[in-house]
Scaffold this motif. Structure first.
Motif, mmCIF file in Angstrom:
data_model
loop_
_atom_site.group_PDB
_atom_site.id
_atom_site.type_symbol
_atom_site.label_atom_id
_atom_site.label_comp_id
_atom_site.label_asym_id
_atom_site.label_seq_id
_atom_site.Cartn_x
_atom_site.Cartn_y
_atom_site.Cartn_z
ATOM 1 N N PHE A 126 0.806 -1.217 0.000
ATOM 2 C CA PHE A 126 0.000 0.000 0.000
ATOM 3 C C PHE A 126 0.841 1.270 0.000
ATOM 4 O O PHE A 126 0.429 2.283 -0.565
ATOM 5 N N THR A 174 -3.321 3.741 -6.963
ATOM 6 C CA THR A 174 -4.403 2.875 -7.440
ATOM 7 C C THR A 174 -5.592 2.933 -6.501
ATOM 8 O O THR A 174 -6.740 3.082 -6.922
ATOM 9 N N TRP A 175 -5.337 2.831 -5.196
ATOM 10 C CA TRP A 175 -6.422 2.840 -4.228
ATOM 11 C C TRP A 175 -7.010 4.236 -4.032
ATOM 12 O O TRP A 175 -8.198 4.377 -3.753
ATOM 13 N N THR A 192 -11.055 4.618 -4.774
ATOM 14 C CA THR A 192 -11.961 5.101 -3.734
ATOM 15 C C THR A 192 -12.453 6.525 -3.991
ATOM 16 O O THR A 192 -13.001 7.153 -3.092
ATOM 17 N N ARG A 243 -12.166 -2.754 -12.195
ATOM 18 C CA ARG A 243 -12.090 -1.976 -10.965
ATOM 19 C C ARG A 243 -13.439 -1.353 -10.608
ATOM 20 O O ARG A 243 -13.720 -1.119 -9.427
ATOM 21 N N ARG A 280 -15.168 -1.384 -7.002
ATOM 22 C CA ARG A 280 -15.687 -0.175 -6.356
ATOM 23 C C ARG A 280 -17.137 -0.369 -5.919
ATOM 24 O O ARG A 280 -17.508 -0.042 -4.785
ATOM 25 N N ARG A 300 -17.356 -2.854 -2.995
ATOM 26 C CA ARG A 300 -16.919 -2.255 -1.744
ATOM 27 C C ARG A 300 -17.954 -1.276 -1.198
ATOM 28 O O ARG A 300 -18.171 -1.207 0.016
ATOM 29 N N GLY A 336 -7.828 2.917 5.362
ATOM 30 C CA GLY A 336 -7.611 3.200 3.955
ATOM 31 C C GLY A 336 -7.772 4.670 3.637
ATOM 32 O O GLY A 336 -7.260 5.542 4.343
ATOM 33 N N SER A 342 -1.666 -7.186 -4.873
ATOM 34 C CA SER A 342 -1.494 -7.074 -3.430
ATOM 35 C C SER A 342 -0.977 -8.406 -2.891
ATOM 36 O O SER A 342 -0.916 -9.397 -3.615
#
Length: 224
Positions: free
Chosen positions: A18, A25-26, A30, A39, A43, A46, A72, A186
């Motif tokens: 991370f 990317t995160w 988000t 993705r 999304r 999540r 996060g 990851s």
């Protein structure tokens, strides 16, 4: 705090991923920025899972102390604070904590304390609720059970968390890398069986499962 070699090694891999590989990317995932079709399913999955987890907590959290374990980019943190909770938002990645802090609406900022480091540290104190969305998915059964028992011992009401369920799809990918492109992979998540976890963690029971494209996750909780 867990002090096993396996927990420490996994935590180091997660931190490296991370903070050195996937922060941007995160950050994008988000946000409202356009993303790939794959993705986008992550999304949407999540978003659905976060809503399920929040539904397990009271609408009015005024006066409640809540740990967002693995906060996060801070989406869960903001919603908890909006309900009136005093939130301790912890993530292993200082860069993600910075993003979460910058995104937090100013009208609830006074209710949130951010920290980077081990979300299991007993120095964080006691809580009414703990939420851990997709932050425990990389740990082996023994370490996960120890983490949950440790958190539950410091929690008055409930620990609400997610795991990767033992579905045929996820088991096929286990050990073969992640679903994102190679540069964004990851640490390997470890699928878990809810009944096996329940045998090691008192008060644990399943809540709901979300399956949206490439996002598959199981919500469970430990009620005190």
């Amino acid at each position: 705090m867990i002090e096993t070699a396996t927990y420490g090694a996994t935590r180091a891999r997660v931190e490296d991923y991370f903070d050195r590989t996937a922060t941007r990317t995160w950050e994008r995932l988000t946000s409202d920025a356009p993303v790939s079709r794959i993705r986008q399913t992550v999304r949407e999955g999540r978003d659905r899972m976060r809503a399920i987890m929040l539904s397990r907590l009271p609408e009015d959290l005024a006066g409640a102390r809540v740990l967002d374990a693995g906060c996060g980019a801070g989406q869960m943190t903001a919603e908890l604070a909006a309900r009136g909770a005093d939130v301790v938002a912890v993530d292993i990645s200082p860069q993600l904590v910075d993003i979460a802090r910058a995104r937090l609406p100013q009208d609830v900022a006074h209710r949130v304390s951010f920290a980077s480091g081990d979300m299991l540290s007993p120095d964080l104190g006691r809580f009414d609720f703990v939420v851990a969305m997709d932050s425990l998915i990389y740990y082996a059964e023994g370490d996960l059970a120890s983490a949950l028992n440790g958190l539950a011992a410091r929690t008055e009401a409930a620990v609400v968390f997610t795991v990767a369920p033992r579905t045929p799809f996820l088991m096929a990918f286990w050990g073969l890398g992640k679903l994102f492109p190679r540069a964004d992979r990851s640490p390997v998540m470890i699928p878990h069986s809810a009944p096996k976890l329940a045998a090691r963690v008192a008060g644990l029971h399943p809540v709901a499962r979300v399956s949206r494209g490439f996002y598959i996750s199981q919500c469970l909780e430990v009620r005190r």
